[in-house]
Enzyme design. Structure first.
Site, PDB file in Angstrom:
ATOM      1  NE  ARG A 164      -3.547  -2.236   2.825  1.00 15.25           N
ATOM      2  CZ  ARG A 164      -3.249  -3.373   3.444  1.00 15.25           C
ATOM      3  NH1 ARG A 164      -2.039  -3.522   3.974  1.00 15.25           N
ATOM      4  NH2 ARG A 164      -4.132  -4.347   3.536  1.00 15.25           N
ATOM      5  CE  LYS A 188      -6.210  -0.541   4.826  1.00 19.52           C
ATOM      6  NZ  LYS A 188      -7.499  -0.701   4.106  1.00 19.52           N
ATOM      7  CG  HIS A 256      -4.500   1.022  -3.615  1.00 24.64           C
ATOM      8  ND1 HIS A 256      -3.748   0.689  -2.500  1.00 24.64           N
ATOM      9  CD2 HIS A 256      -5.578   0.198  -3.594  1.00 24.64           C
ATOM     10  CE1 HIS A 256      -4.350  -0.279  -1.827  1.00 24.64           C
ATOM     11  NE2 HIS A 256      -5.460  -0.597  -2.475  1.00 24.64           N
ATOM     12  NE  ARG A 259      -2.820  -3.739  -1.089  1.00 25.60           N
ATOM     13  CZ  ARG A 259      -2.323  -4.609  -0.203  1.00 25.60           C
ATOM     14  NH1 ARG A 259      -1.025  -4.809  -0.146  1.00 25.60           N
ATOM     15  NH2 ARG A 259      -3.123  -5.269   0.618  1.00 25.60           N
ATOM     16  CG  HIS A 282      -5.963  -8.894   1.775  1.00 26.73           C
ATOM     17  ND1 HIS A 282      -6.197  -9.255   0.459  1.00 26.73           N
ATOM     18  CD2 HIS A 282      -5.838  -7.545   1.776  1.00 26.73           C
ATOM     19  CE1 HIS A 282      -6.216  -8.172  -0.289  1.00 26.73           C
ATOM     20  NE2 HIS A 282      -5.996  -7.123   0.480  1.00 26.73           N
ATOM     21  CE1 TYR A 291      -6.298  -6.597  -5.936  1.00 23.97           C
ATOM     22  CE2 TYR A 291      -6.642  -7.767  -3.882  1.00 23.97           C
ATOM     23  CZ  TYR A 291      -6.372  -6.603  -4.565  1.00 23.97           C
ATOM     24  OH  TYR A 291      -6.177  -5.447  -3.862  1.00 23.97           O
TER      25      TYR A 291
END
Length: 310
Positions: A164, A188, A256, A259, A282, A291
């Site tokens: 990111r 994150k 982004h 990514r 994730h 994806y």
């Protein structure tokens, strides 16, 4: 919240400042997420101030009815705010009210009773692999100072490691590995992961470091602006915007999107979905599944062009 022209009575101002510390320190949310939450709350409180005719206090929030929340969302829709943004704004307000409830400040379940605006199905748009390389290489064209090498290294890192933009710009000099083909990334939710480091990407970052005015301090930023401070996301986004315009690429080509392309191209090369989930950081496999859907769309398009009966 001060920088957002936040207006409220002192009791509410103090609570909002405590919430801000909770988001940044305890939750360790990204600067982008915290800023979005703060903006959502500022807009909500501005609406309440206009609705009630005075700056809000805690009692006003406690008495806010479900019809008031609906009026706020309706007002945002009338102003042209898309359903996705309205849903995100409601999530931010719910977070604030849930935090106040959990900490015994006030209890108002009205926001939780609202129906969340339906978000349209959103599929990431990767960049064709040929244009990825052209886009990154373009960062070096017509640039005579070290900033060109910085952009070249940064965009190579985003695509080569699937980072990111906030993860890359948050890196410090001491975070850059001195050897090996992997690096530790704080993502994150304070989730740490190992990201791949391609030899070519390492070389590009090292070349940038060799000429850039970087500090030797381990806590100094790795990617800096012309004044030596940590590079702002807006500067990187503008540079990407200039590059895509020069190549005639669509608005969906953003930092982004590199990514997105990293994930889609790996899945297209038959990498396991679980492995891509780990590389992206994730928490849920469902976040990575989108994806795979992108690649499926491409497969159907190829099929429709190739099949004689299509």
């Amino acid at each position: 919240m001060d920088a957002l022209n936040f207006h409220a009575m002192p009791d509410l101002q103090n609570v909002v400042q405590d919430w801000h510390r909770y988001l940044t320190v305890e939750r360790n949310l990204s600067l982008h997420t915290v800023r979005a939450y703060q903006t959502d709350l500022r807009q909500f409180l501005t609406f309440l101030q206009n609705h009630n005719g005075h700056p809000s206090c805690l009692n006003d929030l406690s008495d806010t009815a479900i019809r008031d929340f609906r009026s706020w969302l309706t007002n945002k829709a009338v102003e042209g705010t898309k359903a996705t943004s309205r849903a995100r704004s409601l999530a931010g307000i719910r977070n604030f009210f849930a935090w106040m409830d959990k900490n015994g400040i006030l209890h108002n379940p009205a926001a939780e009773l609202l129906q969340t605006p339906k978000r349209p199905a959103k599929v990431p748009r990767p960049i064709d692999v040929t244009y990825v390389f052209r886009l990154i290489d373009q960062a070096l064209d017509n640039v005579t100072d070290w900033a060109g090498l910085r952009d070249y290294a940064l965009f190579s890192l985003l695509y080569g490691a699937g980072l990111r933009i906030d993860e890359a710009l948050s890196m410090n000099v001491g975070d850059w590995p001195t050897e090996g083909l992997k690096m530790r990334i704080m993502g994150k939710g304070a989730r740490e992961r190992e990201a791949p480091l391609l030899p070519e990407v390492r070389t590009r970052v090292e070349n940038y470091r060799h000429v850039a005015p970087l500090s030797d301090d381990a806590d100094a930023p790795l990617f800096v602006g012309v004044q030596g401070k940590r590079l702002n996301q807006g500067v990187a986004q503008k540079r990407m915007r200039d590059l895509r315009v020069s190549l005639g690429l669509p608005d969906t080509v953003t930092p982004h999107a590199l990514r997105h392309s990293f994930a889609t191209h790996l899945l297209g090369a038959a990498m396991n979905l679980r492995e891509v989930q780990h590389l992206l950081g994730h928490a849920s496999l469902s976040s990575t599944q989108i994806y795979a859907d992108v690649d499926h769309e491409a497969l159907l398009e190829i099929f429709s062009k190739a099949h004689p009966r299509a």
